[in-house]
Design a protein around this motif. Structure first.
Motif, short mmCIF file in Angstrom:
data_model
loop_
_atom_site.label_atom_id
_atom_site.label_comp_id
_atom_site.label_asym_id
_atom_site.label_seq_id
_atom_site.Cartn_x
_atom_site.Cartn_y
_atom_site.Cartn_z
N ALA A 181 0.83 -1.21 0.00
CA ALA A 181 0.00 0.00 0.00
C ALA A 181 0.87 1.26 0.00
O ALA A 181 0.54 2.26 -0.65
N ARG A 182 2.01 1.20 0.69
CA ARG A 182 2.89 2.37 0.74
C ARG A 182 3.62 2.58 -0.58
O ARG A 182 3.99 3.71 -0.91
N GLN A 183 3.83 1.49 -1.32
CA GLN A 183 4.39 1.66 -2.66
C GLN A 183 3.39 2.40 -3.55
O GLN A 183 3.77 3.23 -4.36
N VAL A 184 2.10 2.06 -3.37
CA VAL A 184 1.05 2.70 -4.19
C VAL A 184 0.86 4.16 -3.77
O VAL A 184 0.74 5.04 -4.61
N GLU A 185 0.80 4.38 -2.45
CA GLU A 185 0.52 5.73 -1.93
C GLU A 185 1.57 6.15 -0.90
O GLU A 185 1.27 6.24 0.30
N PRO A 186 2.79 6.43 -1.34
CA PRO A 186 3.85 6.78 -0.38
C PRO A 186 3.55 8.03 0.43
O PRO A 186 4.10 8.20 1.52
N ASP A 187 2.65 8.89 -0.07
CA ASP A 187 2.40 10.16 0.62
C ASP A 187 1.10 10.15 1.44
O ASP A 187 0.66 11.22 1.88
N ASN A 188 0.50 8.97 1.63
CA ASN A 188 -0.73 8.91 2.41
C ASN A 188 -0.37 8.83 3.90
O ASN A 188 0.12 7.81 4.37
N PRO A 189 -0.62 9.92 4.68
CA PRO A 189 -0.18 9.92 6.09
C PRO A 189 -0.90 8.87 6.94
O PRO A 189 -0.31 8.34 7.89
N ALA A 190 -2.16 8.56 6.59
CA ALA A 190 -2.92 7.57 7.36
C ALA A 190 -2.25 6.20 7.25
O ALA A 190 -2.25 5.39 8.19
N LEU A 191 -1.63 5.98 6.12
CA LEU A 191 -0.97 4.70 5.84
C LEU A 191 0.29 4.55 6.69
O LEU A 191 0.57 3.50 7.26
N GLN A 192 1.02 5.65 6.76
CA GLN A 192 2.25 5.67 7.55
C GLN A 192 1.93 5.39 9.03
O GLN A 192 2.60 4.59 9.68
N GLU A 193 0.88 6.05 9.50
CA GLU A 193 0.46 5.89 10.90
C GLU A 193 0.03 4.44 11.17
O GLU A 193 0.40 3.84 12.17
N ARG A 194 -0.74 3.89 10.20
CA ARG A 194 -1.23 2.52 10.39
C ARG A 194 -0.08 1.53 10.41
O ARG A 194 -0.08 0.58 11.20
N GLN A 195 0.90 1.76 9.55
CA GLN A 195 2.04 0.84 9.48
C GLN A 195 2.76 0.79 10.83
O GLN A 195 3.09 -0.28 11.33
N GLN A 196 2.94 1.96 11.41
CA GLN A 196 3.61 2.02 12.71
C GLN A 196 2.82 1.28 13.80
O GLN A 196 3.38 0.49 14.56
N GLU A 197 1.51 1.52 13.83
CA GLU A 197 0.65 0.86 14.83
C GLU A 197 0.70 -0.65 14.67
O GLU A 197 0.79 -1.40 15.65
N CYS A 198 0.63 -1.10 13.41
CA CYS A 198 0.59 -2.55 13.17
C CYS A 198 1.94 -3.20 13.47
O CYS A 198 1.98 -4.33 13.96
N LYS A 217 -11.02 2.20 4.24
CA LYS A 217 -11.28 3.20 3.19
C LYS A 217 -10.17 4.25 3.14
O LYS A 217 -9.91 4.84 2.09
N ALA A 218 -9.53 4.48 4.27
CA ALA A 218 -8.47 5.50 4.32
C ALA A 218 -7.11 4.95 3.87
O ALA A 218 -6.23 5.71 3.48
N THR A 219 -6.93 3.62 3.94
CA THR A 219 -5.58 3.08 3.75
C THR A 219 -5.48 1.90 2.79
O THR A 219 -4.37 1.53 2.41
N ASN A 220 -6.60 1.28 2.44
CA ASN A 220 -6.53 0.06 1.61
C ASN A 220 -6.61 0.45 0.13
O ASN A 220 -7.65 0.90 -0.34
N PRO A 221 -5.51 0.29 -0.63
CA PRO A 221 -5.54 0.78 -2.02
C PRO A 221 -6.65 0.14 -2.85
O PRO A 221 -7.17 0.78 -3.77
N PHE A 222 -7.01 -1.10 -2.50
CA PHE A 222 -8.03 -1.80 -3.30
C PHE A 222 -9.43 -1.24 -3.07
O PHE A 222 -10.35 -1.55 -3.82
N LEU A 223 -9.60 -0.43 -2.03
CA LEU A 223 -10.87 0.27 -1.82
C LEU A 223 -10.77 1.73 -2.25
O LEU A 223 -11.67 2.51 -2.02
N ARG A 224 -9.62 2.10 -2.80
CA ARG A 224 -9.36 3.51 -3.11
C ARG A 224 -9.10 3.72 -4.61
O ARG A 224 -8.31 4.57 -5.00
N CYS A 225 -9.77 2.91 -5.43
CA CYS A 225 -9.50 2.93 -6.87
C CYS A 225 -10.02 4.18 -7.58
O CYS A 225 -9.81 4.34 -8.78
N SER A 226 -10.74 5.05 -6.85
CA SER A 226 -11.18 6.31 -7.44
C SER A 226 -10.36 7.49 -6.94
O SER A 226 -10.63 8.64 -7.31
#
Ligand SMILES: [Zn+2]
Length: 260
Positions: A181-198, A217-226
């Protein structure tokens, strides 16, 4: 109030066990093996009333025979009856049935397999979703039987459920999925935060599940195709500048993940 307990199985499966507080009866979802369930039932003095099956793969049904007795209710898709001839109830989209006094709604979510179903319990606060290998934390299942269009539609069906819905997926794939997901959206801050928590949860040997639909919806690229950022990444991967249609963006992401 339903309690949901994670019973780890194999390397990275979770068998979800549902029980009412102060009640001996319980249900399990996708028991790929019997032993973890048997140990838990014995340790807690519980009785297995029924089993829910999301799809026919061996790591989801392998424990069914050993766990079943004459009084166990086995519920799964009508399309999986040839793999599970002992189904007590064959279900399809829109069906409802009762489990421990709760109404369970059946959603058909083809893609990973053609007969894949998800079970949604709306009466709980928050609502509960058992989605097998369709929606994962920050990812989705591989397409063994269905088309990208089918899987995209299935994920969109799940995305319509209430935001606070708890997502009980069947595998602990979260950290790997988050890397992608971070490869797809390296600049998504919610993703960065989730990675740390996990990472912290896994370091403490805790499950990263359940997740919530809002978080997916905030972090899963497969739900963010739009999302423009996801569309742009899919365009670059597919080397197709006019890629726009969400189902085609999904197909490109899935191919990308499969080749990663
Ligand atoms: Zn599977």
């Amino acid at each position: 109030m339903l309690d949901v307990i994670a019973l780890p199985a194999f390397n990275d499966n979770y068998i979800w066990l549902l029980k009412l507080r102060g009640d001996k009866r319980c249900w399990v979802v996708d028991p790929g093996e019997a032993t973890p369930v048997q140990h838990y039932l014995q340790a807690q003095g519980l009785e297995l009333e029924g089993i829910l099956i999301t799809h026919h793969h061996p790591d989801h049904i392998g424990g069914v025979e050993d766990l079943s007795s004459e009084s166990t209710t086995l519920i799964g898709s009508f399309q999986d009856v040839y793999r599970l001839p002992s189904l007590s109830l064959q279900v399809a989209a829109g069906d409802r049935f009762q489990l421990l006094g709760q109404t369970v709604q059946v959603l058909e979510v083809p893609g990973h397999t053609l007969g894949h179903v998800a079970f949604f319990i709306q009466d709980q606060q928050p609502p509960l979703l058992f989605c097998g290998d369709t929606l994962f934390a920050a990812g989705c299942g591989r397409l063994f039987e269905g088309t990208p269009e089918q899987m995209h539609t299935s994920l969109q069906t799940l995305a319509q459920l209430p935001e606070e819905t708890r997502v009980y997926a069947a595998h602990e794939y979260t950290l790997k999925n988050l890397e992608f997901a971070r490869q797809v959206e390296p600049d998504n801050p919610a993703l960065q935060e989730r990675q740390q928590e996990c990472q912290e949860l896994r370091a403490a040997q805790q499950p990263t599940l359940p997740s919530s639909l809002a978080l997916e919806k905030a972090t899963n690229p497969f739900l963010r195709c739009s999302e423009p950022s996801v569309i742009q990444a899919a365009r670059e991967f597919a080397e197709k500048e006019d890629l726009q249609d969400p189902a085609e963006v999904f197909a490109a992401l899935r191919r990308w993940k499969d080749s990663a």
